[in-house]
Design an enzyme around this catalytic site. Structure first.
Site, PDB file in Angstrom:
ATOM      1  N   GLU A 193      30.424  46.003  37.851  1.00 50.38           N
ATOM      2  CA  GLU A 193      29.753  46.697  36.743  1.00 50.38           C
ATOM      3  C   GLU A 193      28.680  45.856  36.053  1.00 50.38           C
ATOM      4  O   GLU A 193      28.877  45.326  34.952  1.00 50.38           O
ATOM      5  CB  GLU A 193      30.774  47.174  35.711  1.00 50.38           C
ATOM      6  CG  GLU A 193      31.729  48.197  36.289  1.00 50.38           C
ATOM      7  CD  GLU A 193      32.449  49.013  35.237  1.00 50.38           C
ATOM      8  OE1 GLU A 193      32.458  48.615  34.056  1.00 50.38           O
ATOM      9  OE2 GLU A 193      32.985  50.069  35.597  1.00 50.38           O
ATOM     10  N   GLU A 382      36.574  52.320  41.426  1.00 50.30           N
ATOM     11  CA  GLU A 382      37.417  52.672  40.278  1.00 50.30           C
ATOM     12  C   GLU A 382      37.197  54.123  39.917  1.00 50.30           C
ATOM     13  O   GLU A 382      36.072  54.630  39.938  1.00 50.30           O
ATOM     14  CB  GLU A 382      37.060  51.861  39.018  1.00 50.30           C
ATOM     15  CG  GLU A 382      37.474  50.419  39.042  1.00 50.30           C
ATOM     16  CD  GLU A 382      37.084  49.684  37.759  1.00 50.30           C
ATOM     17  OE1 GLU A 382      36.965  50.318  36.690  1.00 50.30           O
ATOM     18  OE2 GLU A 382      36.876  48.460  37.851  1.00 50.30           O
TER      19      GLU A 382
HETATM   20  C1  GBH Z   1      35.741  49.733  33.907  1.00 56.22           C
HETATM   21  O1  GBH Z   1      34.929  49.745  32.803  1.00 56.22           O
HETATM   22  C2  GBH Z   1      36.106  48.317  34.168  1.00 56.22           C
HETATM   23  O2  GBH Z   1      35.655  47.874  35.426  1.00 56.22           O
HETATM   24  C3  GBH Z   1      37.561  48.062  34.024  1.00 56.22           C
HETATM   25  O3  GBH Z   1      37.755  46.695  33.912  1.00 56.22           O
HETATM   26  C4  GBH Z   1      38.065  48.842  32.836  1.00 56.22           C
HETATM   27  O4  GBH Z   1      39.375  48.525  32.511  1.00 56.22           O
HETATM   28  C5  GBH Z   1      37.984  50.304  33.193  1.00 56.22           C
HETATM   29  O5  GBH Z   1      36.732  50.652  33.682  1.00 56.22           O
HETATM   30  C6  GBH Z   1      38.347  51.248  32.062  1.00 56.22           C
HETATM   31  O6  GBH Z   1      37.477  51.101  30.997  1.00 56.22           O
HETATM   32  O7  GBH Z   1      32.149  53.271  23.726  1.00 56.22           O
HETATM   33  O8  GBH Z   1      30.789  51.348  23.409  1.00 56.22           O
HETATM   34  O9  GBH Z   1      33.178  51.163  23.279  1.00 56.22           O
HETATM   35  C7  GBH Z   1      34.422  50.993  32.490  1.00 56.22           C
HETATM   36  C8  GBH Z   1      33.313  50.782  31.574  1.00 56.22           C
HETATM   37  C9  GBH Z   1      33.609  49.539  29.572  1.00 56.22           C
HETATM   38  C10 GBH Z   1      33.005  51.862  29.609  1.00 56.22           C
HETATM   39  C11 GBH Z   1      33.837  49.640  28.080  1.00 56.22           C
HETATM   40  C12 GBH Z   1      33.221  51.933  28.162  1.00 56.22           C
HETATM   41  C13 GBH Z   1      33.186  50.775  26.107  1.00 56.22           C
HETATM   42  C14 GBH Z   1      32.028  51.560  25.591  1.00 56.22           C
HETATM   43  N1  GBH Z   1      33.758  50.818  30.209  1.00 56.22           N
HETATM   44  N2  GBH Z   1      33.018  50.680  27.542  1.00 56.22           N
HETATM   45  S1  GBH Z   1      32.054  51.839  23.897  1.00 56.22           S
END
Ligand code: GBH
Length: 476
Positions: A193, A382
């Site tokens: 990512e 994922e």
């Molecule tokens: C993936 O991230 C990751 O690869 C994995 O490690 C993670 O556990 C999984 O998916 C579930 O999240 O609204 O500003 O707080 C996904 C990407 C990262 C998207 C954190 C949302 C927070 C955005 N995610 N993000 S916010």
């Protein structure tokens, strides 16, 4: 048969089995729910989210240790110090995988267990740990798919991703590990990512290292991210056995056409290419699109000779992390010819506020990447969901809402395989509840419930469902 008449025939005949064989008599009217023969079913995790044991056997500190120990950065001040303690309980976790019947497991390596300072002398005890895990997986008949970097950057690297040298240090580490593991691991992913470990950490500041940098510096961090990937591909190829496959696990932003007409479909594909210009587009095309550079202006990344060729190193596969869509419409009045559509306040979403439900992202992610760049092969590295998991009085987690989410997304992945797109496998996020970054332990993504006080793992109803899906190789 071309793709279009193949779909048509499938509809007229009431469903064709994957691969184009007519369905068995008696089932002719039922929709075909099958996946291709040899489709790879798996589960995914990542080192910092499950391992714990952050001081064991010479592991060096990472930017996530620092960040999670900084007051106010994670929910409840949660850290990955213990997480699922998989460093010590990996054999039990392999048992969970075996019970599901998965053929593959996507895991990541903690760079700082191998090189505690990011570079220099390797730490044999860290290598030994991954040897134990990988040998355990193989003994259980499970193929390891290894991600080299899932955000736990060694803290000792000066300037973290702001420093171009970090991309080189990554390549050295990735090449070293490929040399150690490629006798048993056949597919490697460089990084997980790009948009998350660059933008969330350096623009929004909600992930490690918690910076909010100006645009030029953010673009430079992004450049170092794709450069690390590209140099990593080259290093893995240089050190791995012949036949080893290399790819990336990216969370490419996915655009879903609001209406399936040629104009909206074209708009969605253009949005996919434009909005991922600094990430997957640069990797698949070996160049930043001129429109991206023009829009960035003085904040465009500084690129050195040879960078773009490395970044564009051919890949054996592209793997996508697919969660949530952006719907988009064609819009001749917009500068780029499309307009992304906002989610509404009441748009359906899961327990994580960002996790809007949009199963069509599964189909359109695979289709757009396939049509734009024609990768040899695709995986879903994922897909999964958080839910407000609780154990009931009987000690069970009957997570029907997670099953609903997964069934809907998998239906759309199945549409992509049925139409002949080269999607070869799927890794469910996640094997078990774990440290969900800034959300700490407040958001659970597992199909096994983890009691973090006792480390007891309990299969959720979704684990039973996934096991049955794998057994039938069909949507259930
Ligand atoms: C993936 O991230 C990751 O690869 C994995 O490690 C993670 O556990 C999984 O998916 C579930 O999240 O609204 O500003 O707080 C996904 C990407 C990262 C998207 C954190 C949302 C927070 C955005 N995610 N993000 S916010």
């Amino acid at each position: 048969m071309d793709r279009r008449s193949f779909i048509g025939a499938g509809i007229v005949a009431g469903g064709m089995a994957a691969g184009g064989m007519p369905r068995v008599a008696g089932a002719a009217a039922a929709p075909d729910l099958g996946f291709p023969k040899d489709f790879v079913w798996g589960c995914a995790t990542a080192s910092y989210q499950i391992e714990g044991a952050v001081k064991a056997d010479g592991r060096g500190p990472t930017i996530w240790d620092t960040f999670s120990h900084t007051p106010g950065k994670t929910a409840n001040g949660d850290t990955g110090d213990v997480a699922c303690d998989s460093y010590h309980r990996y054999a039990e976790d392999i048992g969970l995988l075996k019970n599901l019947g998965v053929k593959a497991y996507r895991m990541s390596i903690a760079w700082s267990r191998i090189f505690p300072e990011g570079r220099g002398q390797p730490n044999q005890k860290g290598i030994d740990y991954y040897n134990r895990v990988i040998d355990g997986l193989l003994a259980a008949g499970i193929a390891p798919y290894v991600t080299m970097f899932h955000w736990d950057l060694p803290q000792a690297l000066p300037g973290e991703w702001r420093n171009r040298d970090t991309a080189k240090a990554f390549a050295d580490y990735a090449g070293f590990m490929a040399g150690k593991l490629s006798d048993r691991v056949h597919r490697f992913m460089t990084v997980n990512e790009l948009r998350c470990f660059t933008d969330l950490g350096h623009m929004q500041g909600i992930h490690a290292p918690g910076l909010q940098l100006p645009a030029a510096e953010v673009n430079q961090v992004r450049h170092h991210g794709v450069l690390a990937h590209g140099l990593g591909v080259q290093a893995i190829r240089a050190h791995a056995r012949a036949g080893t496959e290399v790819g990336i696990a990216d969370n490419t932003s996915i655009f879903v056409p609001a209406i399936e007409t040629p104009e909206h479909i074209a708009a969605a594909k253009k949005a996919m290419r434009d909005e991922n210009a600094m990430f997957l587009t640069a990797i698949m095309e070996g160049a930043y699109p001129p429109e991206y550079l023009a829009a960035a202006g003085a904040a465009a990344p500084k690129v050195q000779a040879g960078d773009m060729a490395a970044i564009g190193s051919p890949l054996d596969f592209v793997a996508l992390n697919i969660y949530t869509p952006t719907f988009v419409k064609a819009d001749p009045s917009a500068p780029r010819g499309y307009t992304p559509l906002p989610h509404l306040p009441q748009s359906p979403r899961m327990a994580s506020p960002w996790l809007y439900v949009g199963p069509e992202a599964a189909y359109w992610g695979v289709r757009a990447v396939s049509e734009l760049w024609k990768p040899k092969s695709l995986f879903i590295s994922e897909n999964g969901t958080s839910a407000d998991d609780v154990l009931n009085a009987a000690g069970l987690d009957d997570d029907a809402d997670r099953i609903m989410y997964l069934r809907n997304y998998l239906g759309q992945f199945r549409r992509a395989t049925a139409e002949g797109f080269p999607l070869h496998g799927y890794f469910l996020w996640s094997l078990m509840d774990n440290f969900e970054w800034a959300d700490g332990y407040t958001k659970r993504f597992g199909i096994h419930y983890v009691d973090f006080a006792t480390q007891k793992r309990t299969p959720k109803l979704s684990a039973q469902w996934y096991k049955e899906l794998i057994r039938r190789n069909a949507l259930v």
